[in-house]
Design a protein around this motif. Structure first.
Motif, PDB file in Angstrom:
ATOM      1  N   LEU A 205      10.513   2.126  -7.473  1.00  0.00           N
ATOM      2  CA  LEU A 205      10.362   3.161  -6.445  1.00  0.00           C
ATOM      3  C   LEU A 205      10.515   2.623  -5.026  1.00  0.00           C
ATOM      4  O   LEU A 205      10.434   3.392  -4.063  1.00  0.00           O
ATOM      5  CB  LEU A 205       8.985   3.825  -6.585  1.00  0.00           C
ATOM      6  CG  LEU A 205       8.745   4.570  -7.908  1.00  0.00           C
ATOM      7  CD1 LEU A 205       7.274   4.946  -8.048  1.00  0.00           C
ATOM      8  CD2 LEU A 205       9.615   5.818  -7.994  1.00  0.00           C
ATOM      9  N   GLY A 206      10.717   1.322  -4.901  1.00  0.00           N
ATOM     10  CA  GLY A 206      10.868   0.741  -3.569  1.00  0.00           C
ATOM     11  C   GLY A 206       9.575   0.718  -2.777  1.00  0.00           C
ATOM     12  O   GLY A 206       9.583   0.825  -1.548  1.00  0.00           O
ATOM     13  N   LEU A 207       8.455   0.538  -3.468  1.00  0.00           N
ATOM     14  CA  LEU A 207       7.141   0.502  -2.820  1.00  0.00           C
ATOM     15  C   LEU A 207       6.669  -0.945  -2.691  1.00  0.00           C
ATOM     16  O   LEU A 207       6.981  -1.788  -3.544  1.00  0.00           O
ATOM     17  CB  LEU A 207       6.130   1.317  -3.639  1.00  0.00           C
ATOM     18  CG  LEU A 207       6.440   2.815  -3.760  1.00  0.00           C
ATOM     19  CD1 LEU A 207       5.528   3.465  -4.792  1.00  0.00           C
ATOM     20  CD2 LEU A 207       6.309   3.513  -2.413  1.00  0.00           C
ATOM     21  N   PRO A 208       5.895  -1.238  -1.656  1.00  0.00           N
ATOM     22  CA  PRO A 208       5.459  -2.630  -1.436  1.00  0.00           C
ATOM     23  C   PRO A 208       4.558  -3.126  -2.556  1.00  0.00           C
ATOM     24  O   PRO A 208       3.630  -2.435  -2.982  1.00  0.00           O
ATOM     25  CB  PRO A 208       4.712  -2.560  -0.102  1.00  0.00           C
ATOM     26  CG  PRO A 208       4.356  -1.115   0.081  1.00  0.00           C
ATOM     27  CD  PRO A 208       5.432  -0.333  -0.583  1.00  0.00           C
ATOM     28  N   GLN A 209       4.829  -4.344  -3.019  1.00  0.00           N
ATOM     29  CA  GLN A 209       4.087  -4.897  -4.146  1.00  0.00           C
ATOM     30  C   GLN A 209       2.647  -5.239  -3.789  1.00  0.00           C
ATOM     31  O   GLN A 209       1.751  -5.148  -4.630  1.00  0.00           O
ATOM     32  CB  GLN A 209       4.798  -6.158  -4.673  1.00  0.00           C
ATOM     33  CG  GLN A 209       6.117  -5.880  -5.383  1.00  0.00           C
ATOM     34  CD  GLN A 209       5.916  -5.217  -6.742  1.00  0.00           C
ATOM     35  OE1 GLN A 209       4.815  -5.191  -7.294  1.00  0.00           O
ATOM     36  NE2 GLN A 209       6.995  -4.668  -7.281  1.00  0.00           N
ATOM     37  N   ASP A 210       2.412  -5.643  -2.541  1.00  0.00           N
ATOM     38  CA  ASP A 210       1.083  -6.144  -2.184  1.00  0.00           C
ATOM     39  C   ASP A 210       0.225  -5.129  -1.439  1.00  0.00           C
ATOM     40  O   ASP A 210      -0.851  -5.468  -0.926  1.00  0.00           O
ATOM     41  CB  ASP A 210       1.221  -7.418  -1.351  1.00  0.00           C
ATOM     42  CG  ASP A 210       2.051  -7.195  -0.085  1.00  0.00           C
ATOM     43  OD1 ASP A 210       2.665  -6.117   0.029  1.00  0.00           O
ATOM     44  OD2 ASP A 210       2.086  -8.094   0.784  1.00  0.00           O
ATOM     45  N   ALA A 211       0.666  -3.879  -1.347  1.00  0.00           N
ATOM     46  CA  ALA A 211      -0.083  -2.855  -0.593  1.00  0.00           C
ATOM     47  C   ALA A 211      -1.081  -2.140  -1.496  1.00  0.00           C
ATOM     48  O   ALA A 211      -0.957  -2.143  -2.720  1.00  0.00           O
ATOM     49  CB  ALA A 211       0.883  -1.849   0.024  1.00  0.00           C
ATOM     50  N   ARG A 212      -2.079  -1.540  -0.867  1.00  0.00           N
ATOM     51  CA  ARG A 212      -2.977  -0.626  -1.571  1.00  0.00           C
ATOM     52  C   ARG A 212      -2.437   0.774  -1.367  1.00  0.00           C
ATOM     53  O   ARG A 212      -2.301   1.246  -0.228  1.00  0.00           O
ATOM     54  CB  ARG A 212      -4.396  -0.748  -1.052  1.00  0.00           C
ATOM     55  CG  ARG A 212      -5.080  -2.058  -1.471  1.00  0.00           C
ATOM     56  CD  ARG A 212      -6.470  -2.166  -0.907  1.00  0.00           C
ATOM     57  NE  ARG A 212      -6.446  -2.233   0.558  1.00  0.00           N
ATOM     58  CZ  ARG A 212      -7.502  -2.034   1.327  1.00  0.00           C
ATOM     59  NH1 ARG A 212      -8.667  -1.710   0.785  1.00  0.00           N
ATOM     60  NH2 ARG A 212      -7.410  -2.143   2.630  1.00  0.00           N
ATOM     61  N   LEU A 213      -2.129   1.461  -2.457  1.00  0.00           N
ATOM     62  CA  LEU A 213      -1.419   2.740  -2.389  1.00  0.00           C
ATOM     63  C   LEU A 213      -2.311   3.890  -2.859  1.00  0.00           C
ATOM     64  O   LEU A 213      -2.872   3.838  -3.961  1.00  0.00           O
ATOM     65  CB  LEU A 213      -0.154   2.698  -3.249  1.00  0.00           C
ATOM     66  CG  LEU A 213       0.840   1.571  -2.939  1.00  0.00           C
ATOM     67  CD1 LEU A 213       2.044   1.674  -3.872  1.00  0.00           C
ATOM     68  CD2 LEU A 213       1.285   1.632  -1.479  1.00  0.00           C
ATOM     69  N   ALA A 214      -2.424   4.917  -2.019  1.00  0.00           N
ATOM     70  CA  ALA A 214      -3.158   6.142  -2.369  1.00  0.00           C
ATOM     71  C   ALA A 214      -2.154   7.254  -2.610  1.00  0.00           C
ATOM     72  O   ALA A 214      -1.350   7.579  -1.731  1.00  0.00           O
ATOM     73  CB  ALA A 214      -4.121   6.534  -1.250  1.00  0.00           C
ATOM     74  N   LEU A 215      -2.192   7.825  -3.808  1.00  0.00           N
ATOM     75  CA  LEU A 215      -1.298   8.915  -4.172  1.00  0.00           C
ATOM     76  C   LEU A 215      -1.997  10.242  -3.891  1.00  0.00           C
ATOM     77  O   LEU A 215      -3.053  10.529  -4.459  1.00  0.00           O
ATOM     78  CB  LEU A 215      -0.929   8.812  -5.652  1.00  0.00           C
ATOM     79  CG  LEU A 215      -0.038   9.905  -6.236  1.00  0.00           C
ATOM     80  CD1 LEU A 215       1.314   9.949  -5.530  1.00  0.00           C
ATOM     81  CD2 LEU A 215       0.144   9.692  -7.745  1.00  0.00           C
ATOM     82  N   LEU A 216      -1.413  11.060  -3.004  1.00  0.00           N
ATOM     83  CA  LEU A 216      -1.985  12.359  -2.631  1.00  0.00           C
ATOM     84  C   LEU A 216      -1.173  13.476  -3.270  1.00  0.00           C
ATOM     85  O   LEU A 216       0.064  13.477  -3.204  1.00  0.00           O
ATOM     86  CB  LEU A 216      -1.968  12.546  -1.106  1.00  0.00           C
ATOM     87  CG  LEU A 216      -3.083  11.899  -0.274  1.00  0.00           C
ATOM     88  CD1 LEU A 216      -3.011  10.377  -0.376  1.00  0.00           C
ATOM     89  CD2 LEU A 216      -2.974  12.329   1.177  1.00  0.00           C
ATOM     90  N   VAL A 217      -1.870  14.433  -3.860  1.00  0.00           N
ATOM     91  CA  VAL A 217      -1.193  15.566  -4.485  1.00  0.00           C
ATOM     92  C   VAL A 217      -1.894  16.865  -4.099  1.00  0.00           C
ATOM     93  O   VAL A 217      -3.106  16.893  -3.867  1.00  0.00           O
ATOM     94  CB  VAL A 217      -1.161  15.432  -6.025  1.00  0.00           C
ATOM     95  CG1 VAL A 217      -0.332  14.233  -6.456  1.00  0.00           C
ATOM     96  CG2 VAL A 217      -2.576  15.328  -6.600  1.00  0.00           C
ATOM     97  N   PRO A 238      -7.159   1.748   7.369  1.00  0.00           N
ATOM     98  CA  PRO A 238      -5.780   1.546   7.842  1.00  0.00           C
ATOM     99  C   PRO A 238      -4.943   0.679   6.915  1.00  0.00           C
ATOM    100  O   PRO A 238      -3.709   0.689   7.005  1.00  0.00           O
ATOM    101  CB  PRO A 238      -5.980   0.852   9.203  1.00  0.00           C
ATOM    102  CG  PRO A 238      -7.367   1.215   9.623  1.00  0.00           C
ATOM    103  CD  PRO A 238      -8.154   1.292   8.359  1.00  0.00           C
ATOM    104  N   GLY A 239      -5.584  -0.028   6.003  1.00  0.00           N
ATOM    105  CA  GLY A 239      -4.846  -0.883   5.084  1.00  0.00           C
ATOM    106  C   GLY A 239      -4.260  -0.151   3.893  1.00  0.00           C
ATOM    107  O   GLY A 239      -3.522  -0.732   3.104  1.00  0.00           O
ATOM    108  N   ILE A 240      -4.584   1.130   3.745  1.00  0.00           N
ATOM    109  CA  ILE A 240      -4.067   1.925   2.625  1.00  0.00           C
ATOM    110  C   ILE A 240      -2.798   2.652   3.054  1.00  0.00           C
ATOM    111  O   ILE A 240      -2.739   3.252   4.128  1.00  0.00           O
ATOM    112  CB  ILE A 240      -5.113   2.920   2.119  1.00  0.00           C
ATOM    113  CG1 ILE A 240      -6.228   2.186   1.363  1.00  0.00           C
ATOM    114  CG2 ILE A 240      -4.476   3.964   1.204  1.00  0.00           C
ATOM    115  CD1 ILE A 240      -7.265   3.095   0.737  1.00  0.00           C
ATOM    116  N   THR A 241      -1.786   2.610   2.210  1.00  0.00           N
ATOM    117  CA  THR A 241      -0.536   3.343   2.436  1.00  0.00           C
ATOM    118  C   THR A 241      -0.561   4.631   1.621  1.00  0.00           C
ATOM    119  O   THR A 241      -0.852   4.600   0.415  1.00  0.00           O
ATOM    120  CB  THR A 241       0.680   2.497   2.017  1.00  0.00           C
ATOM    121  OG1 THR A 241       0.727   1.316   2.819  1.00  0.00           O
ATOM    122  CG2 THR A 241       1.978   3.277   2.197  1.00  0.00           C
ATOM    123  N   CYS A 242      -0.274   5.738   2.262  1.00  0.00           N
ATOM    124  CA  CYS A 242      -0.297   7.043   1.585  1.00  0.00           C
ATOM    125  C   CYS A 242       1.070   7.383   0.984  1.00  0.00           C
ATOM    126  O   CYS A 242       2.101   7.252   1.638  1.00  0.00           O
ATOM    127  CB  CYS A 242      -0.705   8.146   2.553  1.00  0.00           C
ATOM    128  SG  CYS A 242      -2.434   8.069   3.077  1.00  0.00           S
TER     129      CYS A 242
END
Length: 408
Positions: A205-217, A238-242
């Motif tokens: 999906l082209g998402l950063p491997q080392d990031a903390r990812l929050a999936l919003l639906v 601020p360290g979480i990517t949405c």
């Protein structure tokens, strides 16, 4: 040579499933249930309750509901609350039975062995038809939500199938009969995440491997305060990517992209990959997406719930330990941190409770209620297929040996 007649062929058992294209959850359950029944040798007919209603009534119904959620959420909260009593429920049931009763009866062939509804208004109509004797088959309501509104309940439905002990208890309190806890049916692509699956999904999906990812639906309509939720998450951590899934709400997606949200998607067919890639799911309605997240081992947080069923589902999910209900912005940072840490530790907070109480297999339950079994259904289907094949071969042989006729 004597040809076999169609009347001699064994008939596989038939199931009729009535859903509704109101959002996507009711149809998703119907699709998964139909697939599993067909694997067991059952012929399945699926119907959309909106199509059973006369003329444009179905489109008006879903359009009105959509507009309330989108433009005046408070109005849906008021309507939802006003309908949660016996008198209003009875009036709704009478109205929709008047509108759809005759056509509902018509979509149930005489050889129907199993009837399932995954939509509350369809259940109300089927219950009334069952009471009057116009439907003789046992009728099952599949309770798709974690909370049970009065519209889901009918004393005339033979069985109410709940996806957890919490909604099962609510259904019994509401006077529902035949309440049983079943294992939820979820798309089999939602497998438990592993570090390898997560890395592969992020790479794909082209998402950063080392990031903390929050999936919003926000469901298939992208409903609720999605933009405010993004802002709240970024402020809380601020360290979480949405990553935001907007469903069919393209206007919302365009606004998010314009606001600098890099990962804003429209309708997504590969939700399993997005869940495998993410560290936490933040949701506002408590529908099918929560069950998919549990199946994928993704921790779930409920935040800024939509009115009505969103709030009652939030409370039920929190009670069940399946998803923490974050009631204020001040609680958000701690809830996100807890969820991400639980995922890092190897599983979603609360997911084990659903796994530990899976309930009975819904296909086995439905087949047993019709006096069948998996092997019976498969055997009948296989025999019907073999008989049909033999009849076709015999017909071809007849044609090959028949005198030629010429048309001048």
């Amino acid at each position: 040579m004597q040809r076999r007649t169609g009347a001699e062929l064994p008939t596989p058992p038939r199931a009729v499933i009535v859903s509704a294209s109101v959002g996507a959850g009711h149809d998703a359950v119907a699709h998964e249930l139909a697939e599993r029944l067909e694997e067991a040798g059952v012929v399945v007919d699926r119907h959309d309750f909106l199509d059973v209603l006369p003329g444009p009534a179905g489109r008006i119904l879903v359009g009105s509901y959509h507009r309330m959620l989108e433009r005046a959420p408070w109005s849906w909260k008021l309507l939802y609350g006003s309908l949660d009593n016996h008198r209003m429920m009875s009036m709704q049931a009478s109205l929709f039975t008047f509108l759809a009763g005759r056509r509902m009866k018509a979509i149930l062939p005489d050889d129907t062995a199993i009837v399932v509804s995954t939509y509350p208004l369809a259940s109300q109509v089927l219950g009334r038809l069952r009471r009057s004797g116009k439907v003789e088959q046992r009728v099952h309501t599949y309770l798709t939500d974690f909370s049970v509104h009065a519209l889901w309940t009918s004393g005339d439905i033979d069985a109410h199938l709940a996806i957890h002990q919490v909604p099962a208890a609510q259904a019994r309190t509401a006077g529902c009969g035949g309440v049983q806890v079943i294992a939820p049916v979820v798309d089999r692509r939602f497998t438990q995440v592993t570090p390898r699956l997560r890395r592969a999904a992020r790479a794909r999906l082209g998402l950063p491997q080392d990031a903390r990812l929050a999936l919003l639906v926000g469901g298939s309509w992208g409903a609720g305060e999605i933009e405010r939720t993004v802002g709240d998450i970024e402020a809380a951590d601020p360290g979480i990517t949405c990553i935001v899934v907007c469903g069919r709400n393209e206007t919302l997606r365009e606004r998010l992209l314009a606001a600098g949200v890099r990962h804003a998607y429209g309708w997504v067919d590969d939700m399993p990959s997005l869940m495998h890639a993410s560290d936490v799911l933040v949701q506002n309605a408590g529908g099918m997406t929560v069950l998919e997240a549990v199946a994928a081992g993704l921790p779930v947080v409920t935040y800024r719930s939509i009115p009505g069923h969103g709030l009652t589902n939030a409370a039920a999910l929190d009670e069940a330990g399946v998803a923490r209900w974050v009631r204020s912005q001040g609680e958000l940072a701690a809830a996100l941190d807890e969820a991400v840490r639980s995922g890092d530790a190897g599983g979603a907070t609360g997911a084990g409770q659903v796994v530990a109480l899976p309930g009975v297999d819904v296909v086995d339950l439905l087949l047993d209620s019709a006096g069948l079994g998996r092997q019976t259904g498969r055997a009948v289907a296989a025999r019907a297929h073999a008989e049909h094949h033999t009849a076709v071969v015999e017909h071809i042989a007849e044609q090959a040996t028949a005198p030629m006729e010429y048309v001048r």
